[in-house]
Write an enzyme that holds these catalytic residues in place. Structure first.
Site, PDB file in Angstrom:
ATOM      1  N   HIS A 305       0.837  -1.191   0.000  1.00  0.00           N
ATOM      2  CA  HIS A 305       0.000   0.000   0.000  1.00  0.00           C
ATOM      3  C   HIS A 305       0.872   1.241   0.000  1.00  0.00           C
ATOM      4  O   HIS A 305       1.947   1.241   0.598  1.00  0.00           O
ATOM      5  CB  HIS A 305      -0.924   0.000   1.235  1.00  0.00           C
ATOM      6  N   ASP A 362      -7.913  -4.170  -0.730  1.00  0.00           N
ATOM      7  CA  ASP A 362      -8.397  -4.420  -2.089  1.00  0.00           C
ATOM      8  C   ASP A 362      -8.320  -5.902  -2.459  1.00  0.00           C
ATOM      9  O   ASP A 362      -9.152  -6.400  -3.207  1.00  0.00           O
ATOM     10  CB  ASP A 362      -7.582  -3.596  -3.095  1.00  0.00           C
TER      11      ASP A 362
END
Length: 427
Positions: A305, A362
């Site tokens: 991330h 995600d």
């Protein structure tokens, strides 16, 4: 006199105040930098620049911390509801029982959209991407609800905030129904916010819609986990658009347009497409090796991330939710087995541990949404639906700030210096 930062450049020296937040890094106040020195800072992507003051959301990427108004995201996702988190973000505190009842009532009574707005959908091609439809329809809301667009009036801001949060599920579900050629379903005020959205998306007029509690809870968690995420690209877009005095519906449409980008809202779709490319669990080692090869363009999507250099705190909640949904729906798909094995291998591989490439939110949300029955084209729409509350809260905070100014980033100009125009016949 508080702490000071000293800047020396050439023969110039200037002092700047150091501001402290309630938690997180201190910031150097450079508002007078240009006036004092004639220089700007250069910070592409604004990754080292605080563009605003906010009391909504705090992230510590190194430690894997995400707080909404001080409350850890794990506690909210586990024990709260999306409506309660929405109230918290908008108002600063968790609601009392009566406040929660009143807020639920208000939102449920704003879920219908103007009947003429539904005619908008017929102007789009059937194969239009749902995010293209969302940009157009949400932007058009200001043409229907101009009785709440006076941003200087706190009551107008409150009403438009409630309208946006309430109508987004109706608009999103209609985008899906239009794409598959099914009739739009009107909202049902007896259902929860999330339950209502699921029914409008997957229900049909011919039969009673059966709401699956595990699916409703998973969907509500996904909404909570995507509600706000500090000054990301789409939120910054909403604030920048709002800084000009644009109406809230236009600002949220701008946020949706920004979120559509694959580097922002499209990451869960990319993660699912990657799993489909891998195909079956036996091919995972091959793709792991490809991911490690810097000369190979293949990348593991859904890992790592931009902000979190630790386990994404939202992913921890999603990890258990994946299993709940797959068990409840009795889904038997090699895609999910591939995902679970890839997660296990990556978590135990030194290469990924060293690079801090942990599965992110995600990675898991794409698996859950696919199991529930959403096509990948709807993933970013769901993200936009959830993030609307964060956008609205951030917009409200910005408009209420007496020190707010129109956004005007600077640049480092590298084009030609002044030169004289040459007539066409002499060139």
């Amino acid at each position: 006199m508080g702490d000071q930062a000293k800047l020396s450049a050439g023969d110039q020296t200037a002092d700047f105040a150091v501001l402290k937040g309630s938690v997180g890094p201190d910031v150097v106040d450079i508002r007078k930098l240009y006036a004092d020195t004639g220089m700007f800072t250069f910070d592409p992507g604004f990754t080292s620049t605080a563009s605003c003051e906010s009391a909504l959301t705090y992230i510590d990427g190194e430690e894997g911390v995400l707080l909404h108004r001080g409350y850890p995201i794990g506690q909210l996702a586990e024990s709260s509801s999306f409506m309660e988190v929405s109230y918290l973000l908008l108002n600063g505190e968790l609601p009392s029982q009566q406040e929660m009842t009143d807020f639920n009532y208000t939102i449920s009574r704003h879920t219908m959209v103007h009947e003429q707005l539904l005619q908008f959908y017929k102007g789009f091609r059937r194969d239009a991407h749902p995010m293209a439809v969302m940009c157009g329809v949400v932007g058009a809301l200001s043409a229907f609800y101009h009785d709440s667009t006076d941003i200087s009036d706190p009551e107008h801001r409150r009403i438009s905030s409630h309208r946006l949060i309430a109508k987004m599920p109706t608009i999103a579900a209609a985008a899906y129904k239009f794409a598959i050629g099914q009739p739009f379903l009107y909202p049902d005020n007896s259902l929860s916010y999330t339950g209502n959205f699921l029914r409008m998306t997957f229900g049909v007029p011919a039969e009673e819609y059966e709401l699956h509690p595990a699916v409703e809870r998973a969907m509500d968690r996904i909404f909570i986990l995507h509600a706000d995420h500090e000054q990301n690209a789409s939120t910054s877009t909403v604030r920048l658009a709002g800084s000009s005095g644009a109406n809230p519906f236009a600002c949220i449409a701008a946020g949706i347009a920004c979120l559509w980008g694959p580097a922002h809202g499209g990451a869960n779709e990319a993660a699912l497409n990657m799993l489909r490319e891998i195909g079956t669990p036996d091919k995972i080692p091959h793709y792991i090796e490809r991911a490690k090869d810097k000369d190979d363009p293949f990348r593991l999507m859904g890992f790592g991330h931009r902000v979190y250099k630790n386990y994404d705190p939202r992913a921890t909640v999603m990890q258990s939710t994946v299993r709940e949904v797959l068990d409840a729906l009795k889904v038997d798909d090699p895609l999910f087995e591939t995902a679970l094995q890839l997660e296990e291998i990556a978590l135990n591989d030194d290469y990924f541990a060293e690079k801090k490439l942990f599965p992110n939110v995600d990675f898991y949300s794409g698996i859950i949404l696919s199991a529930i029955g959403f096509p990948t084209t709807m993933f970013t729409v769901l993200f936009a639906l959830a993030r609307t509350v964060g956008w609205v809260a951030q917009w409200n905070e910005m408009i209420s700030d007496p020190g707010q100014k129109i956004g005007r980033p600077r640049q480092l100009y590298t084009g030609p210096v002044q030169r004289d125009y040459v007539p066409l016949e002499k060139r």
